[in-house]
Design a protein around this motif. Structure first.
Motif, PDB file in Angstrom:
ATOM      1  N   GLY A  69       0.713  -1.141   0.040  1.00 56.35           N
ATOM      2  CA  GLY A  69      -0.004  -0.026   0.035  1.00 56.35           C
ATOM      3  C   GLY A  69       0.918   1.336   0.044  1.00 56.35           C
ATOM      4  O   GLY A  69       0.161   2.310  -0.094  1.00 56.35           O
ATOM      5  N   ILE A  70       2.152   1.038  -0.059  1.00 55.65           N
ATOM      6  CA  ILE A  70       3.066   2.396   0.197  1.00 55.65           C
ATOM      7  C   ILE A  70       2.944   3.245  -1.222  1.00 55.65           C
ATOM      8  O   ILE A  70       3.012   2.626  -2.388  1.00 55.65           O
ATOM      9  CB  ILE A  70       4.372   1.934   0.300  1.00 55.65           C
ATOM     10  CG1 ILE A  70       4.518   1.285   1.666  1.00 55.65           C
ATOM     11  CG2 ILE A  70       5.464   3.192  -0.041  1.00 55.65           C
ATOM     12  CD1 ILE A  70       5.951   1.021   2.145  1.00 55.65           C
ATOM     13  N   ASP A  71       2.615   4.161  -1.219  1.00 57.85           N
ATOM     14  CA  ASP A  71       2.493   5.346  -2.442  1.00 57.85           C
ATOM     15  C   ASP A  71       3.479   6.357  -2.344  1.00 57.85           C
ATOM     16  O   ASP A  71       3.235   7.319  -1.609  1.00 57.85           O
ATOM     17  CB  ASP A  71       1.059   5.940  -2.583  1.00 57.85           C
ATOM     18  CG  ASP A  71       0.964   6.532  -3.946  1.00 57.85           C
ATOM     19  OD1 ASP A  71       1.729   6.391  -4.819  1.00 57.85           O
ATOM     20  OD2 ASP A  71      -0.082   7.337  -3.827  1.00 57.85           O
ATOM     21  N   GLY A  72       4.822   6.133  -2.856  1.00 55.03           N
ATOM     22  CA  GLY A  72       5.949   7.230  -2.474  1.00 55.03           C
ATOM     23  C   GLY A  72       7.262   6.355  -2.669  1.00 55.03           C
ATOM     24  O   GLY A  72       7.080   5.104  -3.250  1.00 55.03           O
ATOM     25  N   LEU A 203     -11.683 -10.850  -4.328  1.00 56.63           N
ATOM     26  CA  LEU A 203     -12.487 -10.046  -4.943  1.00 56.63           C
ATOM     27  C   LEU A 203     -12.099  -8.352  -5.083  1.00 56.63           C
ATOM     28  O   LEU A 203     -12.215  -7.883  -6.170  1.00 56.63           O
ATOM     29  CB  LEU A 203     -14.035 -10.181  -4.497  1.00 56.63           C
ATOM     30  CG  LEU A 203     -14.977  -9.599  -5.148  1.00 56.63           C
ATOM     31  CD1 LEU A 203     -15.204  -9.909  -6.739  1.00 56.63           C
ATOM     32  CD2 LEU A 203     -16.485  -9.710  -4.457  1.00 56.63           C
ATOM     33  N   PHE A 204     -11.644  -8.146  -3.866  1.00 61.97           N
ATOM     34  CA  PHE A 204     -11.440  -6.614  -3.780  1.00 61.97           C
ATOM     35  C   PHE A 204      -9.875  -6.347  -3.615  1.00 61.97           C
ATOM     36  O   PHE A 204      -9.114  -6.985  -2.753  1.00 61.97           O
ATOM     37  CB  PHE A 204     -12.190  -6.171  -2.582  1.00 61.97           C
ATOM     38  CG  PHE A 204     -13.819  -6.107  -2.662  1.00 61.97           C
ATOM     39  CD1 PHE A 204     -14.175  -4.831  -3.133  1.00 61.97           C
ATOM     40  CD2 PHE A 204     -14.458  -6.744  -2.182  1.00 61.97           C
ATOM     41  CE1 PHE A 204     -15.558  -4.762  -3.241  1.00 61.97           C
ATOM     42  CE2 PHE A 204     -15.897  -6.859  -2.387  1.00 61.97           C
ATOM     43  CZ  PHE A 204     -16.437  -5.651  -2.865  1.00 61.97           C
ATOM     44  N   TRP A 205      -9.556  -5.662  -4.670  1.00 64.14           N
ATOM     45  CA  TRP A 205      -7.993  -5.302  -4.743  1.00 64.14           C
ATOM     46  C   TRP A 205      -7.650  -3.887  -4.311  1.00 64.14           C
ATOM     47  O   TRP A 205      -8.319  -2.991  -4.804  1.00 64.14           O
ATOM     48  CB  TRP A 205      -7.464  -5.643  -6.151  1.00 64.14           C
ATOM     49  CG  TRP A 205      -7.794  -6.831  -6.730  1.00 64.14           C
ATOM     50  CD1 TRP A 205      -8.112  -8.151  -5.910  1.00 64.14           C
ATOM     51  CD2 TRP A 205      -7.618  -7.255  -7.968  1.00 64.14           C
ATOM     52  NE1 TRP A 205      -8.270  -8.920  -6.957  1.00 64.14           N
ATOM     53  CE2 TRP A 205      -7.688  -8.481  -7.990  1.00 64.14           C
ATOM     54  CE3 TRP A 205      -7.356  -6.835  -9.195  1.00 64.14           C
ATOM     55  CZ2 TRP A 205      -7.753  -9.441  -9.207  1.00 64.14           C
ATOM     56  CZ3 TRP A 205      -7.209  -7.384 -10.247  1.00 64.14           C
ATOM     57  CH2 TRP A 205      -7.535  -8.696 -10.485  1.00 64.14           C
ATOM     58  N   GLN A 206      -6.849  -3.642  -3.348  1.00 66.30           N
ATOM     59  CA  GLN A 206      -6.267  -2.335  -3.243  1.00 66.30           C
ATOM     60  C   GLN A 206      -5.391  -1.852  -4.237  1.00 66.30           C
ATOM     61  O   GLN A 206      -4.480  -2.674  -4.710  1.00 66.30           O
ATOM     62  CB  GLN A 206      -5.374  -2.373  -1.891  1.00 66.30           C
ATOM     63  CG  GLN A 206      -5.130  -1.080  -1.426  1.00 66.30           C
ATOM     64  CD  GLN A 206      -4.840  -0.648   0.062  1.00 66.30           C
ATOM     65  OE1 GLN A 206      -4.423  -1.703   0.810  1.00 66.30           O
ATOM     66  NE2 GLN A 206      -4.746   0.378   0.326  1.00 66.30           N
ATOM     67  N   VAL A 207      -5.588  -0.786  -4.759  1.00 69.01           N
ATOM     68  CA  VAL A 207      -4.776  -0.360  -5.822  1.00 69.01           C
ATOM     69  C   VAL A 207      -4.198   0.882  -5.535  1.00 69.01           C
ATOM     70  O   VAL A 207      -3.356   1.484  -6.388  1.00 69.01           O
ATOM     71  CB  VAL A 207      -5.760   0.052  -7.268  1.00 69.01           C
ATOM     72  CG1 VAL A 207      -6.412  -1.367  -7.568  1.00 69.01           C
ATOM     73  CG2 VAL A 207      -6.870   0.928  -6.915  1.00 69.01           C
ATOM     74  N   HIS A 208      -4.483   1.601  -4.336  1.00 68.12           N
ATOM     75  CA  HIS A 208      -3.976   2.716  -3.930  1.00 68.12           C
ATOM     76  C   HIS A 208      -4.063   3.047  -2.461  1.00 68.12           C
ATOM     77  O   HIS A 208      -5.054   2.191  -1.998  1.00 68.12           O
ATOM     78  CB  HIS A 208      -4.554   3.926  -4.751  1.00 68.12           C
ATOM     79  CG  HIS A 208      -3.817   5.370  -4.636  1.00 68.12           C
ATOM     80  ND1 HIS A 208      -4.263   6.282  -3.362  1.00 68.12           N
ATOM     81  CD2 HIS A 208      -3.115   6.219  -5.376  1.00 68.12           C
ATOM     82  CE1 HIS A 208      -3.603   7.239  -3.764  1.00 68.12           C
ATOM     83  NE2 HIS A 208      -2.938   7.202  -4.613  1.00 68.12           N
ATOM     84  N   ARG A 244       1.884   2.526  -7.898  1.00 62.44           N
ATOM     85  CA  ARG A 244       3.217   1.766  -8.616  1.00 62.44           C
ATOM     86  C   ARG A 244       3.123   0.530  -7.643  1.00 62.44           C
ATOM     87  O   ARG A 244       3.553  -0.634  -8.541  1.00 62.44           O
ATOM     88  CB  ARG A 244       4.413   2.429  -8.226  1.00 62.44           C
ATOM     89  CG  ARG A 244       5.694   1.793  -8.710  1.00 62.44           C
ATOM     90  CD  ARG A 244       7.054   2.629  -8.970  1.00 62.44           C
ATOM     91  NE  ARG A 244       7.118   3.122  -7.486  1.00 62.44           N
ATOM     92  CZ  ARG A 244       7.913   4.087  -7.079  1.00 62.44           C
ATOM     93  NH1 ARG A 244       8.483   4.783  -7.847  1.00 62.44           N
ATOM     94  NH2 ARG A 244       8.123   4.440  -5.749  1.00 62.44           N
ATOM     95  N   ALA A 245       2.963   0.198  -6.602  1.00 61.06           N
ATOM     96  CA  ALA A 245       3.284  -1.010  -5.876  1.00 61.06           C
ATOM     97  C   ALA A 245       2.188  -2.101  -6.270  1.00 61.06           C
ATOM     98  O   ALA A 245       2.230  -3.329  -6.169  1.00 61.06           O
ATOM     99  CB  ALA A 245       3.090  -0.946  -4.256  1.00 61.06           C
TER     100      ALA A 245
END
Length: 253
Positions: A69-72, A203-208, A244-245
């Protein structure tokens, strides 16, 4: 000054690593510590440390799930007791790990490597493929959690009973989570990071950091010249950003 965060559910181990780092890297500033995966994710998003030392096995979210979940540009060093598996899975150019109990020699080697890549301002590696593999191989922090089938969400002064199958995506909104369905937007009084633990990860994907999509509603993905990816969600008017992750989830689309 280089900043770092330490996440481990054992306070003695957090303090021990902090003390060891002060010896081998006295210039490093430890700006925060976390006792579980949920705290770690929140603090990384808030402080954007240069380096995060993530224990693999934590309640709330595992270190793998937090890293996804890291965005950076935070550099991740995994701390693990999975000795044999760790050597096979983490001994990779893009990933570093520390094996418990942490030896001073190994920590010094890791610190030297971090100092080099940070000094050279080398872009953080794309870990999506490796993290995806590890997330399947290692147990999830939410493995035993009963998965949600219905959600009670409000719109105005009316509360609705919504099947999760009808949800296109969830978006974080401070202490609330916005539930997007074909019938409109609803709110639930729960942070997205807590809700995520009860959702079916197949079913549920974390994308950000702030977005979880229902994979059944994903129509297409698009990448621009700068490498940024967006999704088209059926029934949802706006493109959805993919950090990106998580881009590895859509490489075959």
């Amino acid at each position: 000054m280089t900043t770092a965060l330490i996440a481990d559910d054992e306070s003695l181990l957090r303090d021990e690593l902090k003390d060891q780092l002060s010896e081998v890297w006295p210039e490093l500033q430890i700006i925060a510590t976390a006792a579980n995966g949920l705290e770690a994710a929140e603090m990384i998003a808030r402080h954007q440390p240069d380096v995060t030392f993530l224990d693999i096995k934590m309640p709330g979210q595992t270190g793998i799930e937090v890293a996804q979940g890291i965005d950076g540009d935070t550099r991740v060093v995994f701390v693990t007791a999975y000795d044999q598996y760790a050597v096979e899975a983490f001994d990779h150019d893009a990933i570093d790990y520390l094996l418990k109990p942490i030896s001073k020699a190994r920590l010094a080697k890791t610190v030297a490597r971090l100092q080099t890549v940070l000094a050279q301002n080398t872009p953080a590696p794309d870990l999506a493929g490796v993290l995806n593999l590890l997330s399947r191989a290692l147990p999830s922090a939410s493995t035993t959690t009963t998965k949600l089938r219905w959600i009670r969400a409000s719109r105005g002064d009316t509360t609705f009973q919504i099947s999760v199958d009808e949800v296109m995506l969830f978006e974080s909104d401070d202490k609330y989570t916005v539930v997007h369905t074909v019938n409109g937007e609803h709110l639930i009084r729960m942070p997205l990071i807590e809700l995520l633990q009860s959702l079916d990860s197949e079913l549920f994907w974390q994308v950000h950091r702030s977005t979880v999509v229902n994979s059944r509603f994903v129509a297409s993905s698009k990448r621009d010249d700068a490498g940024r990816m967006t999704l088209t969600i059926r029934g949802f008017a706006k493109p959805v950003n993919v950090s990106r992750a998580y881009q590895g989830l859509f490489r075959q689309m």
